[in-house]
Enzyme design. Structure first.
Site, PDB file in Angstrom:
ATOM      1  N   ASP A   1       1.471   6.448  -4.617  1.00  0.00           N
ATOM      2  CA  ASP A   1       0.652   6.429  -5.849  1.00  0.00           C
ATOM      3  C   ASP A   1      -0.306   7.598  -5.842  1.00  0.00           C
ATOM      4  O   ASP A   1      -0.563   8.212  -6.875  1.00  0.00           O
ATOM      5  CB  ASP A   1      -0.267   5.192  -5.935  1.00  0.00           C
ATOM      6  CG  ASP A   1       0.449   3.879  -5.850  1.00  0.00           C
ATOM      7  OD1 ASP A   1       1.624   3.831  -6.223  1.00  0.00           O
ATOM      8  OD2 ASP A   1      -0.191   2.899  -5.405  1.00  0.00           O
TER       9      ASP A   1
ATOM     10  N   HIS B   1      -0.742   2.541  -2.856  1.00  0.00           N
ATOM     11  CA  HIS B   1       0.445   2.860  -2.052  1.00  0.00           C
ATOM     12  C   HIS B   1       0.364   4.365  -1.778  1.00  0.00           C
ATOM     13  O   HIS B   1      -0.117   5.127  -2.629  1.00  0.00           O
ATOM     14  CB  HIS B   1       1.751   2.630  -2.813  1.00  0.00           C
ATOM     15  CG  HIS B   1       1.967   1.246  -3.311  1.00  0.00           C
ATOM     16  ND1 HIS B   1       1.484   0.804  -4.512  1.00  0.00           N
ATOM     17  CD2 HIS B   1       2.665   0.209  -2.789  1.00  0.00           C
ATOM     18  CE1 HIS B   1       1.852  -0.443  -4.699  1.00  0.00           C
ATOM     19  NE2 HIS B   1       2.575  -0.834  -3.668  1.00  0.00           N
TER      20      HIS B   1
HETATM   21  C1  XUL Z   1       4.681  -6.125  -6.487  1.00  0.00           C
HETATM   22  C2  XUL Z   1       3.349  -6.117  -5.888  1.00  0.00           C
HETATM   23  C3  XUL Z   1       2.984  -4.909  -5.108  1.00  0.00           C
HETATM   24  C4  XUL Z   1       2.116  -5.168  -3.934  1.00  0.00           C
HETATM   25  C5  XUL Z   1       1.836  -3.950  -3.090  1.00  0.00           C
HETATM   26  O1  XUL Z   1       5.015  -7.292  -7.155  1.00  0.00           O
HETATM   27  O2  XUL Z   1       2.607  -7.052  -6.034  1.00  0.00           O
HETATM   28  O3  XUL Z   1       2.414  -3.997  -5.977  1.00  0.00           O
HETATM   29  O4  XUL Z   1       0.891  -5.709  -4.314  1.00  0.00           O
HETATM   30  O5  XUL Z   1       2.981  -3.288  -2.703  1.00  0.00           O
END
Ligand code: XUL
Ligand code: CO
Length: 439
Positions: A106, A103
C-alpha cells in the site's frame, strides 16, 4: 507539507456534542473525556486503514474506479507514494486519530524485481518515519500483502511450490523490518490466499504444516531483530479463497494450539469476517477474549442482504455496544486498537466523504463505549448472568466445577432431589433493557 489535499477541512475535526448539526464535527467522540479510568482516545485507539482510505478507488467486481484522488495522479510511482503519504498524514491529523495501519504494497510500489520492491519500501519507510516524528501519529500495525500479486494465487506460505513459500517469507521479513523501523505496536497476518479451492489437487495437512512453519519462522525472525510488537492473526472464512485456513476465532485458536504457536499470537477480529463466517461480531470477539487472545479489532460491518465483504463503516450502535462490552470486560485491547478496515461506498466519491465515514465510525464506537460502560457500572447484564449460574457457586454445582464429583454421585443427587425445574432465560426483558441504555 507542500500542498493540501483536503482544503475543505480547515481545522482538526472538533467535538461539538450531541446538539451540533455540523456534519464535520464529533457528536460523541471527545478524545480527552474520561470514561471510567481512561480517556476515550485510550479506550478506542482508532486507526486509519491505508489501503482503503488512501488507495481505495471505489472500483468493484463490475466496474472500474469511481474516485479520482489527487494524491494518486503523479506518474512516477515513488512520487505517487510520497504524495499519498503526505495526504495520509494530513488526513490523520485533521481527523485527529493517533494510529494507522498498512500493507507493504500500500505504501510503496512493487518494483520489477524483488530487490527493487525492497528498496522502494525502504525509501517510503524512511519518509513515513519522518512524518510520524513530525506529527506524533503512530503505526498500530504493519502487514505484508501476500494476496494481490498473481504469484500467490495458489497460496503464499501454503503454496504447493516451495519457491513461492520462500518469496512470501522474504516479503514478510521486509515487512517486519519496516514495522520495526516505524515502531509498529503489532504485526498482522491475514491469509487471504492461505486456503484451497479443491481437495482434488490439495494436500491440506501439508499446507497447514507449511503455514505453521511459516509462523514459527516469523516468531524466530521477530526475536532476532528485537521486534517486541504483538503478532496477530486475522481470521476470515473465505474470500478470496474458497476455504481459508484461519476460518474463524475458534479454528484459528485450535490451529495455534496444535502447532505450539499459541504463546506468540493473538487475534485481530474483523466484524465483517465474523458475519461471513456465520457468526456475530460479538461471538468472534468473545471466543477470542475468553481465551485471553483478543488483541485488536478491524472495525467495519457487512450488509445483511449481501453475502460478501462489503467493508462498510460501522454505524450500528447495537453492534458497537456489544463489541465494547467485550472489550471493556477484558480491560481493553492492550497494544491493539480499532482499525477502520472500511471504505466509503462507490458513490461516495469525494475526499470529504472519507471524513464523514470515519467521523460516523468513531462516533458509533464512542457511543458504544459510553453505553457499555454504563451497562457494566450498573451490573445490568452481569448481575443477571451471575444469578443465572448461581447454582454452581455452592453445593453440588461447586463440586462439579471443582472436579470433586462424578456421574455416579450426580445420579444419586437427581434420585434424592427429584427432577430439576426450568427457569426463564428472560431474553426479551434483557433485549428491552439494552434498548433502554441505547438512547
Ligand atoms: C481483508 C482484510 C485485510 C486485512 C489485512 O478482508 O481484512 O485487509 O485486514 O490484510
Ligand atoms: Co481486515
Amino acid at each position: 507539507m507542500a500542498k493540501t489535499y483536503f482544503p475543505e477541512i480547515t481545522k482538526v475535526i472538533p467535538f461539538e456534542g450531541k446538539a451540533s448539526k455540523n456534519p464535520l464535527a464529533f457528536k460523541y467522540y471527545n478524545k480527552d473525556q474520561k470514561v471510567g479510568n481512561k480517556t476515550m482516545a485510550e479506550h478506542l485507539r482508532f486507526s486509519v486503514a491505508y489501503w482503503h482510505t488512501m488507495k481505495g478507488d471505489g472500483s468493484d467486481m463490475f466496474g472500474s474506479a469511481s474516485f479520482v484522488r489527487e494524491w494518486l495522479q503523479a506518474s512516477d510511482p515513488l512520487d505517487r507514494a510520497r504524495e499519498t503519504m503526505d495526504a495520509a498524514f494530513e488526513f490523520f491529523q485533521k481527523l485527529g486519530v493517533d494510529y494507522y495501519c498498512f500493507h507493504d504494497r500500500d505504501i510503496a510500489p512493487a518494483g520489477a524485481t524483488f530487490a527493487q520492491s525492497c528498496k522502494n519500501l525502504q525509501v517510503i519507510v524512511d519518509y513515513a518515519k519522518q512524518l510520524q516524528k513530525e506529527t506524533g501519529v503512530k503505526l498500530l500495525w504493519g502487514t505484508a500483502n501476500l494476496f494481490g500479486d498473481p504469484i500467490f494465487t495458489s497460496g503464499a506460505s501454503t503454496n504447493p511450490d516451495a519457491h513461492i513459500f520462500a518469496l512470501a517469507a522474504a516479503q514478510v521479513k521486509n515487512a517486519l523490518d519496516a514495522t520495526l523501523a516505524l515502531g509498529g505496536e503489532n504485526y498482522v497476518f491475514w491469509g487471504g490466499r492461505e486456503g484451497y479451492e479443491s481437495l482434488l489437487n490439495t494436500d491440506m495437512k501439508h499446507e497447514q504444516e507449511q503455514l505453521a512453519r511459516f509462523f514459527h519462522m516469523a516468531v524466530d525472525y521477530a526475536k532476532k531483530i528485537g521486534f517486541k510488537g504483538q503478532f496477530l492473526i486475522e481470521p476470515k472464512p473465505c474470500e478470496p479463497s474458497k476455504h481459508q485456513y484461519d476460518t474463524d476465532s475458534a479454528t484459528t485458536l485450535a490451529f495455534l494450539r496444535q502447532y505450539d504457536l499459541i504463546d506468540y499470537f493473538k487475534l485481530n477480529v474483523e466484524a465483517n469476517h465474523a458475519t461471513l463466517a456465520g457468526h456475530t461480531f460479538e461471538h468472534e470477539l468473545t471466543v477470542a477474549s475468553i481465551a485471553g487472545k483478543l488483541g485488536s479489532v478491524d472495525a467495519n460491518r457487512g450488509d445483511l442482504l449481501l453475502g460478501w465483504d462489503t467493508d462498510q463503516f460501522p454505524t450500528d450502535l447495537y453492534a458497537t455496544t456489544l463489541a465494547m462490552l467485550v472489550i471493556l470486560n477484558q480491560n481493553g485491547l492492550g497494544s491493539g486498537g480499532l482499525n477502520f478496515d472500511a471504505h466509503p461506498r462507490r458513490s461516495s466519491i469525494d475526499p470529504v466523504d472519507l471524513f464523514h465515514a470515519h467521523i460516523g465510525g468513531m462516533d458509533a464506537f464512542a457511543r458504544g463505549l459510553l453505553i457499555a460502560q454504563q451497562i457494566i457500572e450498573d451490573k445490568a447484564l452481569s448481575g443477571f448472568i451471575a444469578e443465572r449460574y448461581a447454582s454452581y457457586t455452592s453445593g453440588i454445582g461447586a463440586k462439579i466445577m471443582a472436579g470433586q464429583t462424578n456421574f455416579v454421585e450426580l445420579e444419586k443427587y437427581v434420585l434424592d432431589n427429584g427432577l430439576p425445574r426450568m427457569k426463564s432465560g428472560r431474553l426479551e426483558m434483557l433485549e428491552n433493557l439494552i434498548n433502554n441504555y441505547i438512547h
